[in-house]
Design an enzyme around this catalytic site. Structure first.
Site, PDB file in Angstrom:
ATOM      1  N   ILE A  12      -9.004  -1.109  -6.605  1.00 55.41           N
ATOM      2  CA  ILE A  12      -7.930  -1.389  -7.574  1.00 55.41           C
ATOM      3  C   ILE A  12      -8.372  -2.492  -8.542  1.00 55.41           C
ATOM      4  O   ILE A  12      -8.148  -2.399  -9.751  1.00 55.41           O
ATOM      5  CB  ILE A  12      -6.621  -1.753  -6.840  1.00 55.41           C
ATOM      6  CG1 ILE A  12      -6.232  -0.598  -5.911  1.00 55.41           C
ATOM      7  CG2 ILE A  12      -5.493  -2.018  -7.835  1.00 55.41           C
ATOM      8  CD1 ILE A  12      -5.215  -0.943  -4.862  1.00 55.41           C
ATOM      9  N   ASP A  31     -16.154 -11.694  -6.235  1.00 53.95           N
ATOM     10  CA  ASP A  31     -16.187 -10.683  -5.179  1.00 53.95           C
ATOM     11  C   ASP A  31     -17.353 -11.041  -4.262  1.00 53.95           C
ATOM     12  O   ASP A  31     -18.407 -11.472  -4.746  1.00 53.95           O
ATOM     13  CB  ASP A  31     -16.424  -9.308  -5.833  1.00 53.95           C
ATOM     14  CG  ASP A  31     -15.978  -8.160  -4.955  1.00 53.95           C
ATOM     15  OD1 ASP A  31     -15.157  -7.345  -5.409  1.00 53.95           O
ATOM     16  OD2 ASP A  31     -16.460  -8.068  -3.799  1.00 53.95           O
ATOM     17  N   SER A 124       1.573  -4.345   0.161  1.00 50.78           N
ATOM     18  CA  SER A 124       1.506  -2.918   0.495  1.00 50.78           C
ATOM     19  C   SER A 124       2.837  -2.454   1.079  1.00 50.78           C
ATOM     20  O   SER A 124       3.554  -3.242   1.714  1.00 50.78           O
ATOM     21  CB  SER A 124       0.404  -2.730   1.526  1.00 50.78           C
ATOM     22  OG  SER A 124       0.532  -1.501   2.174  1.00 50.78           O
ATOM     23  N   TYR A 149      -3.523  -5.683   9.877  1.00 53.38           N
ATOM     24  CA  TYR A 149      -3.638  -5.592   8.411  1.00 53.38           C
ATOM     25  C   TYR A 149      -2.262  -5.755   7.762  1.00 53.38           C
ATOM     26  O   TYR A 149      -2.071  -6.567   6.863  1.00 53.38           O
ATOM     27  CB  TYR A 149      -4.267  -4.236   8.017  1.00 53.38           C
ATOM     28  CG  TYR A 149      -3.938  -3.821   6.610  1.00 53.38           C
ATOM     29  CD1 TYR A 149      -4.534  -4.460   5.531  1.00 53.38           C
ATOM     30  CD2 TYR A 149      -3.013  -2.806   6.349  1.00 53.38           C
ATOM     31  CE1 TYR A 149      -4.210  -4.105   4.227  1.00 53.38           C
ATOM     32  CE2 TYR A 149      -2.675  -2.445   5.058  1.00 53.38           C
ATOM     33  CZ  TYR A 149      -3.281  -3.090   3.996  1.00 53.38           C
ATOM     34  OH  TYR A 149      -2.950  -2.745   2.713  1.00 53.38           O
ATOM     35  N   LYS A 153      -0.489  -8.836   5.321  1.00 50.06           N
ATOM     36  CA  LYS A 153       0.187  -8.640   4.026  1.00 50.06           C
ATOM     37  C   LYS A 153       1.578  -9.281   4.054  1.00 50.06           C
ATOM     38  O   LYS A 153       1.996  -9.926   3.095  1.00 50.06           O
ATOM     39  CB  LYS A 153       0.292  -7.151   3.692  1.00 50.06           C
ATOM     40  CG  LYS A 153      -1.030  -6.514   3.323  1.00 50.06           C
ATOM     41  CD  LYS A 153      -1.516  -7.021   1.982  1.00 50.06           C
ATOM     42  CE  LYS A 153      -2.980  -6.787   1.739  1.00 50.06           C
ATOM     43  NZ  LYS A 153      -3.512  -7.461   0.566  1.00 50.06           N
ATOM     44  N   PHE A 178       2.311   1.671  -2.955  1.00 55.01           N
ATOM     45  CA  PHE A 178       2.424   2.831  -2.058  1.00 55.01           C
ATOM     46  C   PHE A 178       1.013   3.416  -1.890  1.00 55.01           C
ATOM     47  O   PHE A 178       0.101   2.661  -1.600  1.00 55.01           O
ATOM     48  CB  PHE A 178       3.537   3.765  -2.530  1.00 55.01           C
ATOM     49  CG  PHE A 178       4.875   3.232  -2.043  1.00 55.01           C
ATOM     50  CD1 PHE A 178       5.372   2.027  -2.551  1.00 55.01           C
ATOM     51  CD2 PHE A 178       5.580   3.839  -1.020  1.00 55.01           C
ATOM     52  CE1 PHE A 178       6.543   1.457  -2.045  1.00 55.01           C
ATOM     53  CE2 PHE A 178       6.757   3.289  -0.513  1.00 55.01           C
ATOM     54  CZ  PHE A 178       7.229   2.094  -1.028  1.00 55.01           C
ATOM     55  N   LEU A 200      -6.252   9.761   3.168  1.00 57.90           N
ATOM     56  CA  LEU A 200      -6.254  11.215   2.960  1.00 57.90           C
ATOM     57  C   LEU A 200      -7.168  11.663   1.814  1.00 57.90           C
ATOM     58  O   LEU A 200      -8.012  12.546   2.008  1.00 57.90           O
ATOM     59  CB  LEU A 200      -4.813  11.682   2.689  1.00 57.90           C
ATOM     60  CG  LEU A 200      -4.662  13.171   2.378  1.00 57.90           C
ATOM     61  CD1 LEU A 200      -5.071  14.026   3.557  1.00 57.90           C
ATOM     62  CD2 LEU A 200      -3.224  13.494   1.957  1.00 57.90           C
ATOM     63  N   GLY A 297       1.166   5.805  14.659  1.00 57.94           N
ATOM     64  CA  GLY A 297       1.655   4.851  13.654  1.00 57.94           C
ATOM     65  C   GLY A 297       2.124   5.481  12.354  1.00 57.94           C
ATOM     66  O   GLY A 297       2.688   4.800  11.510  1.00 57.94           O
TER      67      GLY A 297
HETATM   68  C1  UD1 Z   1      -2.018   3.638   4.523  1.00 54.83           C
HETATM   69  C2  UD1 Z   1      -1.245   2.388   4.707  1.00 54.83           C
HETATM   70  C3  UD1 Z   1      -0.778   1.856   3.379  1.00 54.83           C
HETATM   71  C4  UD1 Z   1      -1.915   1.752   2.404  1.00 54.83           C
HETATM   72  C5  UD1 Z   1      -2.536   3.142   2.280  1.00 54.83           C
HETATM   73  C6  UD1 Z   1      -3.668   3.158   1.289  1.00 54.83           C
HETATM   74  C7  UD1 Z   1       0.304   2.061   6.528  1.00 54.83           C
HETATM   75  C8  UD1 Z   1       1.432   2.609   7.314  1.00 54.83           C
HETATM   76  N1  UD1 Z   1      -0.083   2.744   5.497  1.00 54.83           N
HETATM   77  O1  UD1 Z   1      -1.064   4.597   4.134  1.00 54.83           O
HETATM   78  O2  UD1 Z   1      -0.212   0.585   3.547  1.00 54.83           O
HETATM   79  O3  UD1 Z   1      -1.413   1.351   1.147  1.00 54.83           O
HETATM   80  O4  UD1 Z   1      -3.012   3.524   3.565  1.00 54.83           O
HETATM   81  O5  UD1 Z   1      -4.766   2.429   1.746  1.00 54.83           O
HETATM   82  O6  UD1 Z   1      -0.217   1.040   6.830  1.00 54.83           O
HETATM   83  N2  UD1 Z   1      -3.754  12.145   6.646  1.00 54.83           N
HETATM   84  C9  UD1 Z   1      -4.246  13.321   7.176  1.00 54.83           C
HETATM   85  N3  UD1 Z   1      -5.592  13.409   7.397  1.00 54.83           N
HETATM   86  C10 UD1 Z   1      -6.454  12.389   7.115  1.00 54.83           C
HETATM   87  C11 UD1 Z   1      -5.928  11.187   6.570  1.00 54.83           C
HETATM   88  C12 UD1 Z   1      -4.569  11.102   6.353  1.00 54.83           C
HETATM   89  O7  UD1 Z   1      -3.499  14.251   7.443  1.00 54.83           O
HETATM   90  O8  UD1 Z   1      -7.660  12.530   7.354  1.00 54.83           O
HETATM   91  C13 UD1 Z   1      -2.297  12.050   6.379  1.00 54.83           C
HETATM   92  C14 UD1 Z   1      -1.620  10.917   7.105  1.00 54.83           C
HETATM   93  O9  UD1 Z   1      -1.134  11.341   8.335  1.00 54.83           O
HETATM   94  C15 UD1 Z   1      -0.512  10.540   6.118  1.00 54.83           C
HETATM   95  C16 UD1 Z   1      -1.081  10.906   4.749  1.00 54.83           C
HETATM   96  O10 UD1 Z   1      -2.155  11.790   4.999  1.00 54.83           O
HETATM   97  O11 UD1 Z   1       0.593  11.360   6.328  1.00 54.83           O
HETATM   98  C17 UD1 Z   1      -1.584   9.711   3.991  1.00 54.83           C
HETATM   99  O12 UD1 Z   1      -2.430   8.955   4.850  1.00 54.83           O
HETATM  100  P1  UD1 Z   1      -3.334   7.737   4.322  1.00 54.83           P
HETATM  101  O13 UD1 Z   1      -4.032   8.117   3.079  1.00 54.83           O
HETATM  102  O14 UD1 Z   1      -4.144   7.264   5.468  1.00 54.83           O
HETATM  103  O15 UD1 Z   1      -2.259   6.646   3.900  1.00 54.83           O
HETATM  104  P2  UD1 Z   1      -1.040   6.040   4.723  1.00 54.83           P
HETATM  105  O16 UD1 Z   1      -1.307   6.019   6.170  1.00 54.83           O
HETATM  106  O17 UD1 Z   1       0.224   6.638   4.237  1.00 54.83           O
END
Ligand code: UD1
Length: 339
Positions: A12, A31, A124, A149, A153, A178, A200, A297
């Protein structure tokens, strides 16, 4: 105007640095390259034809910081990104997270308070913990972020609130991000995960490029339309713009002190399966995936109420999920050509 950006070569931070340079703002970027690479400077330069002042510095080092602020006694705002950000890693190395994220914050904040420099803090949505209802507004409880983590925050936010309460001139804006996704449209900067990403979108793009056999979709029995989790995916360019608006807001603010907490999201949620479908549509690529058990989680649904940031600053998103996914794919292809 000169702005100090800590963690300015990170995901970011680098996008914010680009927008600041494009506004002819002088950027002092520090950094320690702990989770970023020096080549990011080249990407920033290719986009803007400018370079930030760069210092390889660990903000945990008080002595180095002291001489940085001596050398640059004209810093007008601080945007603080330098922190560790992996939820999973923080569960394994809690002390490392508390040390890095809290000590770093305290060190830099000392200068902000002492020298009366406005402070923008990257928080976050993780501070909301196990949310039951979306959209989530800023008044929502922030009880249990579920990871070291997330705790760092939330503790960071509390420290800033305490500084605000104790001072008659401290100004801070706390931005609760988000799910940031995507990359600069040029394809020159983007998310640069060292090691295997947990989020993801980078995992998805790495799968499609061939680094992983398939994407694991975590859980399909959630109480959502297609059974997969819903999140609020915000384009990193929109998120970066929220920092520029925050700077403008801080400058225009006439009262002596300020502590604003603002969600930064799109206000719209998409399920994991929807993300996959949209990615396939906009890129023409197939995403190999398997549904596996839920990830510990994960909350079923989390998306932002973004009325407050719009009302306060007029900020709203410009980019769509389609734009975010297209740019993330463009960036992944750029990375593969490079390495
Ligand atoms: C996490 C953090 C958030 C942070 C964000 C970006 C928490 C609860 N959330 O969000 O604070 O801002 O990362 O760094 O602390 N998923 C899959 N397969 C994967 C990876 C993810 O299905 O391989 C799904 C997860 O179950 C979730 C969604 O994709 O439903 C998004 O996941 P992810 O990108 O890891 O972000 P969050 O967990 O929402």
């Amino acid at each position: 105007m000169k702005i100090l950006v800590t963690g300015g070569l990170g995901y970011i931070g680098s996008h914010v640095t680009v927008l600041l340079l494009e506004q002819n703002i002088e950027v002092l970027c520090v950094d320690n390259l702990d989770n970023s690479r020096l080549e990011v400077l080249d990407g920033i330069n290719k986009i803007t034809s400018k370079s930030p002042l760069f210092k390889n510095l660990d903000i945990k080092d008080k002595v180095e910081l002291e001489s940085l602020f001596k050398e640059h006694d004209d810093i007008q705002a601080i945007i603080h990104f330098a922190a560790h950000k992996s939820l999973t890693e923080s569960l394994e190395k809690p002390l490392n997270y508390y040390n890095n994220n809290i000590v770093g914050l305290l060190n830099i904040l000392n200068f902000s308070v002492e020298k009366d420099i406005p402070f923008i803090y990257s928080s976050s949505c993780t501070v909301y913990g196990d949310v039951k209802v979306s959209p989530i507004n800023e008044e929502n409880a922030t009880n249990d972020p579920k990871s070291p983590y997330g705790n760092t925050k939330l503790i960071g936010e509390q420290i800033l609130k305490d500084c605000f309460n104790a001072s008659d001139k401290f100004k801070t804006i706390i931005l609760r991000y988000f799910n940031p996704i995507g990359a600069h449209p040029s394809g020159y900067i983007g998310e640069y995960p060292l090691g295997t990403p947990q989020n993801l979108i980078p995992y998805l793009t790495q799968t499609v490029i061939g680094k992983h056999p398939f994407l694991r979709v975590f859980g399909s029995d959630y109480e959502t339309e297609d059974g997969t989790c819903i999140r609020d995916y915000i384009h990193v360019m929109d998120l970066a713009k929220a920092h520029i608006e925050s700077i403008n807001y801080l400058i225009s603010f006439k009262n002596k002190k300020m502590c604003e907490i603002l969600n930064v999201g799109t206000g719209k949620g998409y399920s994991v399966l929807e993300v996959i479908k949209i990615f396939e549509k906009v890129t023409g690529e197939k995403v190999p995936f398997k549904v596996v058990g839920p990830r510990e989680g994960d909350v079923p649904i989390a998306f932002a109420d973004v009325k407050k940031i719009y009302t306060k600053m007029g900020w709203k998103t410009k980019f769509t999920l389609e734009d975010g996914l297209k740019s993330a794919w463009n960036w992944e292809k750029h990375l593969v050509k490079k390495f």
